[in-house]
Design an enzyme around this catalytic site. Structure first.
Site, PDB file in Angstrom:
ATOM      1  N   CYS A  12      -9.273  13.145   4.782  1.00 32.30           N
ATOM      2  CA  CYS A  12      -8.416  14.140   4.140  1.00 32.30           C
ATOM      3  C   CYS A  12      -7.721  15.004   5.198  1.00 32.30           C
ATOM      4  CB  CYS A  12      -9.257  15.023   3.210  1.00 32.30           C
ATOM      5  SG  CYS A  12      -8.265  16.307   2.438  1.00 32.30           S
ATOM      6  N   HIS A  70      -8.355   3.818   4.336  1.00 30.58           N
ATOM      7  CA  HIS A  70      -6.993   4.105   3.865  1.00 30.58           C
ATOM      8  C   HIS A  70      -6.088   3.662   5.008  1.00 30.58           C
ATOM      9  CE1 HIS A  70      -4.017   7.327   2.097  1.00 30.58           C
ATOM     10  NE2 HIS A  70      -3.475   6.129   2.233  1.00 30.58           N
ATOM     11  N   ASN A  85      -7.618   0.389   1.182  1.00 27.56           N
ATOM     12  CA  ASN A  85      -7.027   1.367   0.253  1.00 27.56           C
ATOM     13  C   ASN A  85      -5.640   1.775   0.757  1.00 27.56           C
ATOM     14  OD1 ASN A  85      -7.081   4.845   0.148  1.00 27.56           O
ATOM     15  ND2 ASN A  85      -6.950   3.696  -1.756  1.00 27.56           N
ATOM     16  N   GLY A  86      -4.780   2.101  -0.210  1.00 32.23           N
ATOM     17  CA  GLY A  86      -3.471   2.656   0.121  1.00 32.23           C
ATOM     18  C   GLY A  86      -2.320   1.850  -0.450  1.00 32.23           C
ATOM     19  N   PRO A 117     -11.587   8.464  -4.658  1.00 31.03           N
ATOM     20  CA  PRO A 117     -11.861   9.884  -4.908  1.00 31.03           C
ATOM     21  C   PRO A 117     -10.544  10.648  -4.936  1.00 31.03           C
ATOM     22  CG  PRO A 117     -12.438   9.297  -2.625  1.00 31.03           C
ATOM     23  CD  PRO A 117     -12.046   8.027  -3.330  1.00 31.03           C
ATOM     24  N   MET A 118     -10.329  11.453  -5.965  1.00 26.70           N
ATOM     25  CA  MET A 118      -9.068  12.216  -6.032  1.00 26.70           C
ATOM     26  C   MET A 118      -9.361  13.619  -6.571  1.00 26.70           C
ATOM     27  SD  MET A 118      -6.282   9.327  -7.149  1.00 26.70           S
ATOM     28  CE  MET A 118      -7.292   8.461  -8.341  1.00 26.70           C
ATOM     29  N   ARG A 136      -3.831   6.278  -7.054  1.00 25.38           N
ATOM     30  CA  ARG A 136      -2.842   6.821  -7.987  1.00 25.38           C
ATOM     31  C   ARG A 136      -2.515   5.907  -9.154  1.00 25.38           C
ATOM     32  NH1 ARG A 136       0.735   8.480  -2.900  1.00 25.38           N
ATOM     33  NH2 ARG A 136      -0.448   6.703  -2.147  1.00 25.38           N
ATOM     34  N   LYS A 158     -15.215   7.136   4.250  1.00 26.08           N
ATOM     35  CA  LYS A 158     -13.808   6.812   3.930  1.00 26.08           C
ATOM     36  C   LYS A 158     -12.964   7.466   5.017  1.00 26.08           C
ATOM     37  CE  LYS A 158     -10.345   7.135   0.227  1.00 26.08           C
ATOM     38  NZ  LYS A 158      -9.487   8.300   0.471  1.00 26.08           N
TER      39      LYS A 158
HETATM   40  C1  FMN Z   1      -4.372  13.956  -6.326  1.00 19.85           C
HETATM   41  C2  FMN Z   1      -5.077  13.251  -5.193  1.00 19.85           C
HETATM   42  C3  FMN Z   1      -6.248  13.792  -4.696  1.00 19.85           C
HETATM   43  C4  FMN Z   1      -6.933  13.136  -3.663  1.00 19.85           C
HETATM   44  N1  FMN Z   1      -8.147  13.633  -3.262  1.00 19.85           N
HETATM   45  C5  FMN Z   1      -8.887  12.934  -2.357  1.00 19.85           C
HETATM   46  C6  FMN Z   1     -10.225  13.306  -2.069  1.00 19.85           C
HETATM   47  O1  FMN Z   1     -10.782  14.262  -2.639  1.00 19.85           O
HETATM   48  N2  FMN Z   1     -10.898  12.567  -1.144  1.00 19.85           N
HETATM   49  C7  FMN Z   1     -10.328  11.485  -0.506  1.00 19.85           C
HETATM   50  O2  FMN Z   1     -10.983  10.824   0.307  1.00 19.85           O
HETATM   51  N3  FMN Z   1      -9.079  11.105  -0.798  1.00 19.85           N
HETATM   52  C8  FMN Z   1      -8.350  11.783  -1.710  1.00 19.85           C
HETATM   53  N4  FMN Z   1      -7.118  11.335  -2.068  1.00 19.85           N
HETATM   54  C9  FMN Z   1      -6.596  10.101  -1.438  1.00 19.85           C
HETATM   55  C10 FMN Z   1      -7.000   8.878  -2.269  1.00 19.85           C
HETATM   56  O3  FMN Z   1      -8.393   8.729  -2.308  1.00 19.85           O
HETATM   57  C11 FMN Z   1      -6.377   7.595  -1.680  1.00 19.85           C
HETATM   58  O4  FMN Z   1      -6.897   7.396  -0.388  1.00 19.85           O
HETATM   59  C12 FMN Z   1      -4.862   7.676  -1.595  1.00 19.85           C
HETATM   60  O5  FMN Z   1      -4.294   8.194  -2.778  1.00 19.85           O
HETATM   61  C13 FMN Z   1      -4.254   6.292  -1.299  1.00 19.85           C
HETATM   62  O6  FMN Z   1      -4.576   5.374  -2.335  1.00 19.85           O
HETATM   63  P1  FMN Z   1      -3.498   5.003  -3.491  1.00 19.85           P
HETATM   64  O7  FMN Z   1      -2.218   4.651  -2.771  1.00 19.85           O
HETATM   65  O8  FMN Z   1      -4.108   3.840  -4.215  1.00 19.85           O
HETATM   66  O9  FMN Z   1      -3.317   6.224  -4.322  1.00 19.85           O
HETATM   67  C14 FMN Z   1      -6.410  11.959  -3.073  1.00 19.85           C
HETATM   68  C15 FMN Z   1      -5.230  11.428  -3.602  1.00 19.85           C
HETATM   69  C16 FMN Z   1      -4.557  12.061  -4.653  1.00 19.85           C
HETATM   70  C17 FMN Z   1      -3.303  11.446  -5.212  1.00 19.85           C
END
Ligand code: FMN
Length: 349
Positions: A109, A182, A222-223, A26-27, A245, A149
């Site tokens: 978050c 995460h 995740n992460g 989710p982003m 990302r 999460k």
């Molecule tokens: C632009 C952006 C917005 C995000 N919004 C949320 C969100 O709404 N809810 C959530 O649980 N995590 C959010 N995250 C965190 C991601 O879900 C994820 O846990 C985090 O980016 C680590 O994963 P990655 O390294 O594969 O990006 C967000 C991350 C980014 C970059």
């Protein structure tokens, strides 16, 4: 416009139980319905997540605005933000009506705005409240998977036991069987949300240990995961991998996931076929007259040509305010034609 490719209903195509082997995180502002539509064209099996939506916005606002999705998106999860069981329950019920497969509670978050509302990562310190929330959501949406999460701890908590107690308590007190972890702490004091995605150290071993100690639970890691080789390595230890990302900036990383990780041998989508589908989608969205403009869709397509010779021209054309101002879906075809010219030049040189 109905043909064999567009729009397809993914539920009818996937003839075995969908799995969270791979999922898109989710982003906020990124994984909206337009991004998810594109992602689904690239992978039929990858599990998709919405942005976090505040439960209150669904209950007191216009549910259609937040919950509208395309039938092809399933399997898809709605992520909710909130900490009031009754409100979350009402939002969960709405989500079930809109045919989401899963409803996920955000306990990860760290943003100050979310902390002010006393939800997100600070819920990791209130496990009884979380179990109340999850139970209320499950009662309201009995056919949906209710999941969480979360992080591995908040602030300077460093012991594995913090996350183990969180998960263990929820396993005992709720029907939640899927935990998306995460693998770093959320530092609620002093780091921005962006820094909180990079600075606290990753501890994948904590997540592997959760799977060992709770083998009956579905544990998703995740992460910081970026390549298929890394995904394959994590899958030796946990049930699934969530990518954020990298899947946004380089969506075509998903193109061989069905094949590699789901055993679906259908050929992966070709770039020109994908552009044609996005063009058809844009035409339909613009014709629906719901306030959607081309930029709302095109901004998610910028990374599509990542690694190709024409990537730069594609990005430039699809982010050019002058070119976008008339919202002509043909801009997608023109940008692709420019990429193809670049590819031809490269092959001749
Ligand atoms: C632009 C952006 C917005 C995000 N919004 C949320 C969100 O709404 N809810 C959530 O649980 N995590 C959010 N995250 C965190 C991601 O879900 C994820 O846990 C985090 O980016 C680590 O994963 P990655 O390294 O594969 O990006 C967000 C991350 C980014 C970059």
């Amino acid at each position: 416009m109905e043909n064999d490719k567009f729009p397809f209903k993914n539920k009818e195509i996937i003839d075995f139980k969908p799995k969270r082997t791979l999922s898109i995180a989710p982003m906020l502002d990124w994984t909206d319905r337009h991004y998810r539509y594109m992602a689904r064209q690239i992978s039929r099996h990858t599990w998709l997540y919405t942005e976090m939506i505040n439960a209150g916005a669904i209950v007191y606002g216009d549910p259609a605005r937040f919950l509208l999705k395309d039938e092809c998106e399933n399997p898809v999860a709605l992520q909710l933000g909130g900490s009031e069981p009754a409100l979350l329950a009402q939002a969960a019920q709405k989500a079930a009506e809109y045919d989401y497969d899963e409803i996920n509670l955000n306990c990860g978050c760290p943003s100050p705005r979310v902390q002010k509302g006393a939800f997100g990562a600070c819920l990791m310190g209130e496990v009884d409240l979380v179990s109340g929330c999850l139970n209320a959501m499950q009662d309201a949406a009995p056919d949906c998977d209710i999941t969480v999460k979360h992080r591995i701890g908040i602030d300077r908590q460093t012991e594995y036991q913090v996350v183990a107690d969180f998960v263990g308590t929820l396993r005992d007190k709720t029907a939640c069987r899927t935990y998306i972890v995460h693998a770093r702490n959320a530092w609620l004091d002093g780091l921005s949300p962006k820094e909180n995605r990079d600075i606290p150290p990753l501890k994948y071993d904590y997540v592997y240990r959760l799977k060992q100690e709770f083998p009956d639970l579905e544990i998703i890691i995740n992460g910081g995961i970026k390549t298929n080789a890394e995904i394959a390595e994590h899958l030796r230890h946990v049930d699934g991998v969530m990518i954020g990302r990298e899947a946004y900036h380089n969506p075509m990383i998903m193109r061989n996931w069905d094949n590699l990780f789901y055993g679906d041998m259908q050929p992966e989508i070709a770039y020109d076929e994908l552009v044609q589908r996005l063009y058809a989608y844009a035409q339909t969205q613009l014709a629906a007259n719901r306030g959607t403009i081309l930029r709302h869709m095109a901004r998610h397509y910028l990374g599509l040509m990542h690694g190709l010779h024409g990537a730069k021209v594609w990005r430039r054309m699809l982010s050019d305010a002058d070119l976008l101002k008339d919202s002509r879906p043909e801009l997608l075809l023109e940008a692709w034609a420019a990429v193809e010219r670049g590819l031809q030049e490269e092959s001749l040189s």
